[in-house]
Design a protein around this motif. Sequence first.
Motif, PDB file in Angstrom:
ATOM      1  N   ARG A  56      22.035  27.381  58.109  1.00 52.19           N
ATOM      2  CA  ARG A  56      21.655  28.789  57.962  1.00 52.19           C
ATOM      3  C   ARG A  56      20.235  28.953  57.415  1.00 52.19           C
ATOM      4  O   ARG A  56      19.725  30.071  57.390  1.00 52.19           O
ATOM      5  CB  ARG A  56      22.653  29.502  57.037  1.00 52.19           C
ATOM      6  N   SER A  57      19.643  27.861  56.981  1.00 51.34           N
ATOM      7  CA  SER A  57      18.294  27.927  56.428  1.00 51.34           C
ATOM      8  C   SER A  57      17.254  27.837  57.550  1.00 51.34           C
ATOM      9  O   SER A  57      17.592  27.666  58.726  1.00 51.34           O
ATOM     10  CB  SER A  57      18.077  26.794  55.434  1.00 51.34           C
ATOM     11  N   ARG A  58      16.002  27.933  57.159  1.00 49.20           N
ATOM     12  CA  ARG A  58      14.919  27.802  58.137  1.00 49.20           C
ATOM     13  C   ARG A  58      14.930  26.419  58.771  1.00 49.20           C
ATOM     14  O   ARG A  58      14.617  26.263  59.953  1.00 49.20           O
ATOM     15  CB  ARG A  58      13.581  28.057  57.443  1.00 49.20           C
ATOM     16  N   LEU A  59      15.294  25.411  57.980  1.00 49.83           N
ATOM     17  CA  LEU A  59      15.393  24.055  58.509  1.00 49.83           C
ATOM     18  C   LEU A  59      16.358  24.004  59.681  1.00 49.83           C
ATOM     19  O   LEU A  59      16.079  23.362  60.701  1.00 49.83           O
ATOM     20  CB  LEU A  59      15.844  23.100  57.397  1.00 49.83           C
ATOM     21  N   GLY A  60      17.507  24.663  59.549  1.00 54.28           N
ATOM     22  CA  GLY A  60      18.486  24.666  60.619  1.00 54.28           C
ATOM     23  C   GLY A  60      17.964  25.327  61.882  1.00 54.28           C
ATOM     24  O   GLY A  60      18.205  24.845  62.997  1.00 54.28           O
ATOM     25  N   VAL A  83      30.703  20.000  53.669  1.00 56.79           N
ATOM     26  CA  VAL A  83      30.767  21.048  54.696  1.00 56.79           C
ATOM     27  C   VAL A  83      29.923  22.243  54.276  1.00 56.79           C
ATOM     28  O   VAL A  83      29.164  22.812  55.087  1.00 56.79           O
ATOM     29  CB  VAL A  83      32.220  21.462  54.944  1.00 56.79           C
ATOM     30  N   ALA A  84      30.028  22.648  52.996  1.00 60.85           N
ATOM     31  CA  ALA A  84      29.229  23.769  52.493  1.00 60.85           C
ATOM     32  C   ALA A  84      27.742  23.446  52.532  1.00 60.85           C
ATOM     33  O   ALA A  84      26.917  24.297  52.893  1.00 60.85           O
ATOM     34  CB  ALA A  84      29.666  24.116  51.069  1.00 60.85           C
ATOM     35  N   ALA A  85      27.371  22.205  52.178  1.00 60.48           N
ATOM     36  CA  ALA A  85      25.963  21.807  52.220  1.00 60.48           C
ATOM     37  C   ALA A  85      25.435  21.827  53.657  1.00 60.48           C
ATOM     38  O   ALA A  85      24.310  22.269  53.912  1.00 60.48           O
ATOM     39  CB  ALA A  85      25.799  20.417  51.606  1.00 60.48           C
ATOM     40  N   GLY A  86      26.257  21.351  54.592  1.00 60.20           N
ATOM     41  CA  GLY A  86      25.843  21.388  55.990  1.00 60.20           C
ATOM     42  C   GLY A  86      25.669  22.800  56.496  1.00 60.20           C
ATOM     43  O   GLY A  86      24.711  23.101  57.223  1.00 60.20           O
ATOM     44  N   ALA A  94      32.223  12.666  60.707  1.00 54.05           N
ATOM     45  CA  ALA A  94      32.275  13.677  61.764  1.00 54.05           C
ATOM     46  C   ALA A  94      31.420  14.889  61.418  1.00 54.05           C
ATOM     47  O   ALA A  94      30.733  15.449  62.284  1.00 54.05           O
ATOM     48  CB  ALA A  94      33.724  14.101  62.008  1.00 54.05           C
ATOM     49  N   VAL A  95      31.439  15.303  60.148  1.00 58.04           N
ATOM     50  CA  VAL A  95      30.597  16.429  59.720  1.00 58.04           C
ATOM     51  C   VAL A  95      29.128  16.088  59.901  1.00 58.04           C
ATOM     52  O   VAL A  95      28.329  16.905  60.385  1.00 58.04           O
ATOM     53  CB  VAL A  95      30.902  16.785  58.244  1.00 58.04           C
TER      54      VAL A  95
END
Length: 373
Positions: free
Chosen positions: A235-239, A227-230, A56-57
Amino acid sequence: MTTPATSTPATNIRSNLWGVGSYLLLALLLLVVFPLAMDVFRLGLAAKYMSLAFCAVGIVLVWGYGGILSLGQGVFFGLGSYFMAMFLKLEAAANADSSSGTALSAFFGTAGLPDFMAWNSVEVLPWWWEPFHHVSFTILAILIGPPLVAFILGYVNFRKRVGGVYFSIVTLALSAIMAIVIIGQQGYTGGVNGITDFKTFLGMDLDNERAKFVMYFITAGLLLLCVAAGAFILRSRLGRVLVAIRDREDRVRFSGYDPAMFKAFIFAVAAMFSAIGGAMFTIQVGLASPSLVGIVPSVEMVIYAAVGGRLSLIGAVYGALLVGWAKTFFSENFVEYWFYFIGVLFVVVVMFLPTGLAGLLDKVRTRMRRAEG
């Protein structure tokens, strides 16, 4: 046309605090409340649902933020499950040989072979089973194999600009094909019965209550890590690029980016999360089955994310836990009505709660903020 609300440092800080608080609350629930409030059996069920929450994550990443509706996450969940099952079965076969006598096993030609292979007249362990004698190779296979398959599949399709419902159909077909292949190769995969009857993991008795507690905390820790990695990715530029691709892919392409590469990468990350969940599921439940790979489980994984909120990583975990507990309740008390429940639940969420439970909380938070202002 509505204008978006401006973002101020105060609102950003408040949003960050809300996110950190939600994460800590989830960690408290999984690591403290559940172990103290539940017996071993119910804690095992919670670990089972947490294993499904990995998928689900990942779906929140690819669907909510990548705009890619994958109906084949069961494929990667199944790969992780079967990779771990192969290691556990070989360990069980080795232990059986040592306890019953290697000479007797060699006489019957079953030395080192899993029991289902011996029953299907397989005389030699297949070469692709051999590396799974080693836990290090098994872990690497779980972390690299499914993401690599997902990246290749995703990049080939996204490069050809196959997206939307067409990509959903491709992944749906892939899950059906994999289930058929597993069932058809009974001598090597256990067929419709799957692979089961695991005794130990690295020498630790899996039937022991202490071992079940240990594996529960490992599952919870890995889930919180995912969850923390996601959240870090988002929050990064990738996101930010990923969200831009979801909203206006043509503009991102004209800006010089390769949307196919970004979408394939996030699809691979989601596949890795699913594979980890599959591996932990096999340890917790003691089973790797084609029923975990097909169309029905893949659709259920999407429902977990939809119920929790397809834009909330933490909401996806709650969605998996809530739907899992509901499934247990209905299967224990109203067996024949479970599929009706899951169907009605999906329709209600799509029609009336498009942002899931997390969306409801966001609305409450927004009203509280307006009342304060």
